[in-house]
Design a protein around this motif. Structure first.
Motif, PDB file in Angstrom:
ATOM      1  N   ALA A 142       2.790  54.852 -14.128  1.00 51.26           N
ATOM      2  CA  ALA A 142       3.442  54.759 -12.937  1.00 51.26           C
ATOM      3  C   ALA A 142       2.963  56.510 -12.298  1.00 51.26           C
ATOM      4  N   PRO A 143       2.071  56.741 -10.790  1.00 50.33           N
ATOM      5  CA  PRO A 143       2.389  55.861 -10.102  1.00 50.33           C
ATOM      6  C   PRO A 143       0.361  54.807 -10.965  1.00 50.33           C
ATOM      7  N   VAL A 144      -0.099  54.210 -10.405  1.00 50.72           N
ATOM      8  CA  VAL A 144      -1.168  53.135 -10.466  1.00 50.72           C
ATOM      9  C   VAL A 144      -2.228  52.973  -9.263  1.00 50.72           C
ATOM     10  N   SER A 145      -3.384  53.088  -9.061  1.00 50.27           N
ATOM     11  CA  SER A 145      -3.752  52.220  -8.199  1.00 50.27           C
ATOM     12  C   SER A 145      -4.625  50.983  -8.739  1.00 50.27           C
ATOM     13  N   LEU A 146      -5.206  50.023  -7.864  1.00 52.47           N
ATOM     14  CA  LEU A 146      -5.722  48.936  -8.620  1.00 52.47           C
ATOM     15  C   LEU A 146      -7.339  49.678  -9.904  1.00 52.47           C
ATOM     16  N   PHE A 147      -8.080  50.657  -9.065  1.00 50.30           N
ATOM     17  CA  PHE A 147      -8.752  50.898 -10.296  1.00 50.30           C
ATOM     18  C   PHE A 147      -8.612  51.116 -11.236  1.00 50.30           C
ATOM     19  N   SER A 148      -7.000  52.262 -12.002  1.00 54.92           N
ATOM     20  CA  SER A 148      -6.935  52.395 -12.749  1.00 54.92           C
ATOM     21  C   SER A 148      -6.934  51.694 -13.533  1.00 54.92           C
ATOM     22  N   LEU A 149      -6.391  50.222 -12.941  1.00 55.64           N
ATOM     23  CA  LEU A 149      -6.241  49.176 -13.575  1.00 55.64           C
ATOM     24  C   LEU A 149      -7.367  48.416 -14.414  1.00 55.64           C
ATOM     25  N   PRO A 155      -0.940  55.032  -3.047  1.00 58.04           N
ATOM     26  CA  PRO A 155      -1.993  53.677  -1.939  1.00 58.04           C
ATOM     27  C   PRO A 155      -2.798  53.502  -2.847  1.00 58.04           C
ATOM     28  N   TYR A 156      -2.705  52.138  -2.977  1.00 60.32           N
ATOM     29  CA  TYR A 156      -2.397  50.412  -4.286  1.00 60.32           C
ATOM     30  C   TYR A 156      -4.527  51.134  -4.012  1.00 60.32           C
ATOM     31  N   LEU A 157      -4.752  51.650  -3.045  1.00 58.65           N
ATOM     32  CA  LEU A 157      -6.585  51.112  -2.903  1.00 58.65           C
ATOM     33  C   LEU A 157      -7.191  52.452  -3.493  1.00 58.65           C
ATOM     34  N   SER A 158      -6.842  53.880  -3.215  1.00 59.80           N
ATOM     35  CA  SER A 158      -6.885  55.106  -3.411  1.00 59.80           C
ATOM     36  C   SER A 158      -7.858  54.851  -4.439  1.00 59.80           C
ATOM     37  N   PRO A 159      -8.421  55.608  -4.567  1.00 57.07           N
ATOM     38  CA  PRO A 159      -8.904  56.815  -3.872  1.00 57.07           C
ATOM     39  C   PRO A 159     -10.519  56.201  -2.626  1.00 57.07           C
ATOM     40  N   MET A 187     -10.510  59.454  -0.026  1.00 62.03           N
ATOM     41  CA  MET A 187     -11.264  60.681  -1.107  1.00 62.03           C
ATOM     42  C   MET A 187     -12.002  60.985  -2.044  1.00 62.03           C
ATOM     43  N   VAL A 188     -13.505  61.115  -1.092  1.00 65.10           N
ATOM     44  CA  VAL A 188     -14.131  61.262  -1.797  1.00 65.10           C
ATOM     45  C   VAL A 188     -14.642  61.502  -2.997  1.00 65.10           C
ATOM     46  N   GLY A 189     -13.652  62.763  -3.127  1.00 64.95           N
ATOM     47  CA  GLY A 189     -13.109  63.911  -4.391  1.00 64.95           C
ATOM     48  C   GLY A 189     -13.026  63.214  -5.887  1.00 64.95           C
ATOM     49  N   GLU A 190     -12.928  62.265  -5.928  1.00 60.51           N
ATOM     50  CA  GLU A 190     -12.403  60.854  -6.660  1.00 60.51           C
ATOM     51  C   GLU A 190     -12.664  59.694  -6.797  1.00 60.51           C
ATOM     52  N   TRP A 191     -13.684  59.893  -5.828  1.00 59.25           N
ATOM     53  CA  TRP A 191     -14.714  58.953  -6.299  1.00 59.25           C
ATOM     54  C   TRP A 191     -15.020  58.702  -7.907  1.00 59.25           C
ATOM     55  N   THR A 192     -15.955  59.490  -8.224  1.00 60.16           N
ATOM     56  CA  THR A 192     -16.269  60.083  -9.571  1.00 60.16           C
ATOM     57  C   THR A 192     -16.040  58.585 -11.094  1.00 60.16           C
ATOM     58  N   ASP A 193     -14.476  59.039 -10.553  1.00 60.05           N
ATOM     59  CA  ASP A 193     -14.354  57.982 -11.972  1.00 60.05           C
ATOM     60  C   ASP A 193     -14.191  56.704 -11.103  1.00 60.05           C
ATOM     61  N   VAL A 194     -14.893  56.735 -10.671  1.00 57.90           N
ATOM     62  CA  VAL A 194     -14.407  54.926  -9.795  1.00 57.90           C
ATOM     63  C   VAL A 194     -15.687  54.483 -10.198  1.00 57.90           C
ATOM     64  N   ILE A 195     -16.562  55.169  -9.164  1.00 56.88           N
ATOM     65  CA  ILE A 195     -17.996  54.386  -9.297  1.00 56.88           C
ATOM     66  C   ILE A 195     -18.538  54.734 -10.280  1.00 56.88           C
ATOM     67  N   MET A 196     -18.108  55.633 -11.878  1.00 61.31           N
ATOM     68  CA  MET A 196     -18.699  55.884 -12.584  1.00 61.31           C
ATOM     69  C   MET A 196     -18.007  56.260 -13.721  1.00 61.31           C
ATOM     70  N   ARG A 197     -18.272  56.629 -15.138  1.00 66.91           N
ATOM     71  CA  ARG A 197     -16.762  57.068 -15.772  1.00 66.91           C
ATOM     72  C   ARG A 197     -17.510  58.127 -15.779  1.00 66.91           C
ATOM     73  N   ALA A 255     -17.685  63.405 -20.190  1.00 70.07           N
ATOM     74  CA  ALA A 255     -16.517  64.972 -19.858  1.00 70.07           C
ATOM     75  C   ALA A 255     -16.776  65.874 -19.767  1.00 70.07           C
ATOM     76  N   TRP A 256     -18.035  66.350 -19.491  1.00 71.00           N
ATOM     77  CA  TRP A 256     -18.222  67.653 -19.122  1.00 71.00           C
ATOM     78  C   TRP A 256     -18.571  67.727 -17.981  1.00 71.00           C
ATOM     79  N   LEU A 257     -17.826  66.569 -17.096  1.00 73.66           N
ATOM     80  CA  LEU A 257     -18.712  67.249 -15.662  1.00 73.66           C
ATOM     81  C   LEU A 257     -17.484  67.453 -15.200  1.00 73.66           C
ATOM     82  N   PRO A 258     -16.938  69.074 -14.289  1.00 71.68           N
ATOM     83  CA  PRO A 258     -16.572  69.091 -13.465  1.00 71.68           C
ATOM     84  C   PRO A 258     -15.211  67.991 -12.782  1.00 71.68           C
ATOM     85  N   ARG A 259     -13.997  67.894 -12.841  1.00 77.17           N
ATOM     86  CA  ARG A 259     -13.569  66.963 -12.570  1.00 77.17           C
ATOM     87  C   ARG A 259     -12.150  67.532 -12.230  1.00 77.17           C
ATOM     88  N   LYS A 260     -11.856  67.752 -10.960  1.00 78.81           N
ATOM     89  CA  LYS A 260     -10.581  67.997 -10.402  1.00 78.81           C
ATOM     90  C   LYS A 260      -9.639  66.799 -10.972  1.00 78.81           C
TER      91      LYS A 260
END
Lengths: 500, 367
Positions: free
Chosen positions: A261-268, A446-450, A455-465, A468-473
């Motif tokens: 916990a917590p999870v969002s739909l995308f992490s599921l 929020p369940y549908l974040s990002p 939160m555009v900054g966290e979209w990288t983990d949603v629209i792609m995988r 590993a070397w890409l800078p990730r917050k």
């Protein structure tokens, strides 16, 4: 559980009598008399099956060889001198004895001493660490959590070798007194989150917790939602990944399922294997999963809506072939879809519950019911069989069973809406589900974040995988630390070239 | 219901769709009737009023005590009279949203569900909106963030697919009959832009209030851009006959046919329309609920969500006996009606508040 405190008697017979009253009808409780040296008599109290009896025997043999000499101290004092350092704890009440022996310790009582000595010799038969059955991967570690809390904690600790990995223990359940471990990484998980999880678990007042599902139901934010608000996994690597993202992992004794916990739909919708596979492939698979998420939800209802209300939207050639196959079908599309989907769910459920020997029979019968025979019998049309099969595959594609099953459940109201209002009903259903998902939170996240809130900054983990070397917050809503998850934003080969 | 905070970007996204929802379908036809060949210019002229309304709403918000426009009315007209003015303003909003809901339902009914009773179409939508309103504006804003990109994407997709059919020569000659018809048409566009004023009820929920104006102006620019694109596409497709269709974009979508498979995109138009109207009606619904609970200082605004929804359902039928009456109202008197309510009245409020501010300032300085 035991509020009273009954002090132990000094004479061993009296204590034994009290214990026997306490443990009457507990046929697995054992009391084992033996001599310590030549002068003292002792007794082991334990539950058989919970303790390492060989080591208890060694202990007994060692104590039998002790010699006490008559001098100005009593034998009991000499014994106490020797036992210190051997036992793990000294106890003085009857209730403490019960607490210890239920967890597998052995209690030594000695005649003439009104205390007991606890030895932690807990050891019981348990399943070996195996490949997690429900979440298998092609590439990735093969071990899964087991029913043993100690092993599970060790598996986490082995992956995160840092004192920052904290594991807090709580006991839940009036009778079961199940051990719950709340694991988090200090500095990554928000302290409020950890406190919230702890508070919610501490508030559970129930007779028994047999599986983490009970904990999940108690602590989730919205109990009436069909969607899972905690992620359950039996993979230690998934749990460790969750910890590294600043999430909290809840381990429950006697079950291999850990909660995150917590999870969002995308992490599921993500699988731990995404991060082990090449990133281009994993990205493609993620998109495949997203599209099949919608297919699982919308294809049967969309088919019903189009066939019932909107023939004109189906390209004419396709419409003709569908019409031809539906010619002899006596049911309306909604009825047909409902029957077939229910049948499919029944077969799936039967396949899960049945013993393996009967499983083959189910799959043969299933192939007949949802397949060629049903079509040639003129009960269902072959496009419908396709629709059911596609939906079934789509819902199995989702990496976490709990999401797949909630989508499969929502399919039915969607089908009815489509049957009543056509595409409009479908849209109403989608709007309704979206409103629900938007109001859902998992421990404040929020369940549908990002996506919403955006939160555009966290979209990288949603629209792609992300590679590993890409800078990730670090995820913003779960952590308090901030900062980057990896050091340099450059691929190692580029760094290497730079040094040259 | 009243406490969920949103960001100014979320507000801008919601207000963007709030204005655009009915526009894309209805506006090309109405503006063609009024401005003929120059109809594509009308959004550009209307944009000016859009900026003015955003500025006005922000000004009113800054002038209002506790950030609530209802309190501003009460302080200007006295508590009792102020409450009456506030209720009148809310009734006006009721009227506008009922027209738009009716419009939505008539569109669905006349194009897709000829035999469904219209009360069912309105009712289902109001149930959904009421549910969203009960969950608070935060949830409406989040659903907006999910839906608006989808809506915009599909609108743009339809417009792009139309490109091979377009004939730019339809637009010539430019300004054939002078500026008169153009201004007339842009007044209708102003009617849509003026509804941005409703944001004044939502400003108190915004977390980063310094950015409101910036994102408000971007929102106006975005609206103008989409309006311009749809107007241009429709007019270049069919020319002046656009005025004869009630929903030219729906007709345009029927034009699209690729590879004998990719055709009949009406479903997409319906989706765009339904999702857009959901946002529009939810925002109105929320604003009305909030207005009423502010006026009567209700502690639990949730309790009036259902009654407001029921009332809304009835008003949808009271606005006119049939769709012809409603649509002729929209095309004629409706424009001046909505402009009086959403521009003149707030402007008056603003002027009164500023003048009173001066007098108060004088009063304190002489002390």
């Amino acid at each position: 559980m035991n509020d009273h405190n009954t002090p132990l008697a000094s004479r061993i017979e009296e204590t034994q009598e009290m214990l026997e009253r306490f443990l009457n009808d507990c046929s697995d409780a054992s009391m084992y008399h033996f001599r310590i040296g030549e002068q003292l008599s002792g007794m082991f109290v334990f539950f058989s099956g919970l303790t390492h009896e060989d080591r208890m025997d060694e202990l007994r043999q060692e104590m039998a060889g002790w010699r006490f000499h008559p001098d100005n101290t009593t034998f009991q004092q000499q014994f106490q001198y020797k036992i210190t350092g051997l036992c793990s704890e000294e106890i003085s009440t009857l209730e403490e004895i019960i607490d210890h022996i239920t967890t597998g310790s052995v209690i030594l009582l000695v005649d003439g001493i009104d205390r007991g000595y606890a030895f932690s010799l807990a050891e019981w038969r348990k399943r070996a660490i195996e490949d997690p059955a429900a979440e298998s991967v092609i590439r990735g570690p093969r071990e899964g959590f087991t029913e043993s809390m100690i092993d599970n904690r060790a598996m986490l600790r082995r992956r995160l070798r840092s004192q920052k990995l904290k594991m807090k223990g709580i006991e839940v359940g009036r009778i079961t007194q199940s051990h719950i471990t709340i694991a988090y990484i200090e500095g990554l998980a928000a302290p409020e989150l950890v406190r919230e999880v702890e508070d919610r678990i501490a508030m559970i007042d129930i007779d028994g917790v047999l599986e983490s599902g009970t904990i999940e139901e108690y602590i989730e934010d919205q109990p009436y939602s069909p969607f899972p608000q905690l992620l359950s996994t039996e993979r230690p690597d998934a749990a460790a990944a969750g910890l590294l993202e600043g999430r909290v992992v809840i381990l429950t004794d006697n079950t291999p399922m850990a909660l995150i916990a917590p999870v969002s739909l995308f992490s599921l919708l993500q699988s731990p294997e995404d991060y082990y596979e090449r990133f281009l492939i994993a990205t493609a698979i993620r998109w495949l999963r997203y599209s099949f998420f919608f297919i699982a939800l919308l294809v049967p209802s969309g088919y019903v809506a189009l066939l019932t209300y909107h023939h004109e939207m189906i390209p004419s050639a396709l419409l003709l072939s569908i019409a031809k196959s539906r010619e002899a079908i006596p049911f309306p599309a909604l009825m047909e879809a409902f029957m077939m989907e229910t049948m499919f769910e029944a077969l799936r459920e039967a396949g899960v519950r049945l013993p393996k020997q009967v499983g083959a029979a189910v799959s043969i019968v299933g192939a007949l019911v949802i397949g060629q025979a049903a079509t040639s019998a003129g009960l269902v049309s072959s496009p419908m069989v396709m629709v059911v099969a596609i939906t079934g595959i789509a819902s199995f594609l989702l990496p976490h069973y709990s999401v797949g099953i909630s989508i499969r459940l929502l399919r039915f109201p969607m089908m009815f809406l489509a049957g009543i209002f056509g595409l409009l009903g479908l849209l109403m259903g989608i709007i309704g589900i979206t409103i629900h998902l938007c109001s859902l939170r998992s421990f404040g996240l929020p369940y549908l974040s990002p996506m919403a809130p955006m939160m555009v900054g966290e979209w990288t983990d949603v629209i792609m995988r992300p590679p590993a070397w890409l800078p990730r917050k670090r995820p913003r809503l779960t952590n308090s630390g901030g900062g980057l998850r990896n050091k340099s934003g450059m691929h190692v080969s580029k760094l290497h070239r730079k040094q040259e | 219901m009243l406490n969920g905070k949103i960001s100014s970007v979320q507000l801008a996204v919601i207000m963007f769709q709030f204005v655009l929802s009915s526009t894309v379908l209805l506006m090309p036809s109405i503006t063609t009737r009024l401005s003929e060949k120059d109809m594509w210019l009308t959004p550009l002229l209307g944009m000016g009023l859009g900026f003015l309304v955003v500025w006005l709403a922000y000004k009113l918000f800054k002038l209002s005590p506790e950030g609530s426009i209802v309190r501003l009315m009460e302080s200007l007209f006295g508590t009792f009279l102020g409450k009456i003015v506030s209720i009148l303003f809310i009734l006006f909003q009721f009227h506008i949203v009922a027209i738009s809901t009716r419009d939505y339902a008539e569109f669905i009914e006349s194009n897709f569900f000829l035999e469904t009773p219209i009360v069912v179409i309105i009712g289902t939508m109001l149930i959904l909106c009421g549910w969203a309103v009960r969950r608070g504006f935060e949830v409406i804003a989040r659903t907006g963030q999910i839906f608006v990109p989808i809506i915009t994407l599909f609108t743009v997709l339809i417009l792009i697919l139309l490109i091979p059919e377009l004939n730019p020569l339809h637009l010539l000659p430019f300004m054939e009959r002078g500026a008169g018809p153009l201004l007339q048409g842009s007044l209708v566009v102003d009617g849509w832009f003026s509804q941005l004023l409703l944001a004044v009820y939502i400003f108190p929920l915004v977390r980063d209030q310094d950015n409101i104006r910036k994102w408000g102006f971007w929102c106006v620019i975005g609206i103008t851009f989409v309006m311009l694109a749809s107007n241009l596409a429709v007019f270049m497709l069919v020319g002046e006959s656009a005025g004869y269709y009630t929903y030219p974009v729906l007709m345009a979508a029927r034009y699209i046919a690729y590879a004998e498979f990719f055709e009949h995109l009406e479903a997409i138009v319906m989706m765009v329309w339904v999702l857009g109207e959901y946002i529009k009606i939810s925002v109105y619904y929320y604003v009305i609920t909030r207005g009423i609970s502010d006026t009567f200082r209700l502690k639990k605004p949730e309790v009036i969500v259902m009654p407001v929804g029921l009332l809304l359902l009835f008003v949808c039928f009271w606005v006119g006996p049939d769709f012809q009456t409603v649509s002729s109202f929209i095309a004629n008197t409706g424009t001046s009606y909505i402009l009086i309510g959403f521009v003149l009245f707030p402007l008056l409020l603003c002027i009164l508040a500023v003048i009173r501010g001066w007098f108060k300032g004088l009063g304190t300085s002489t002390k």
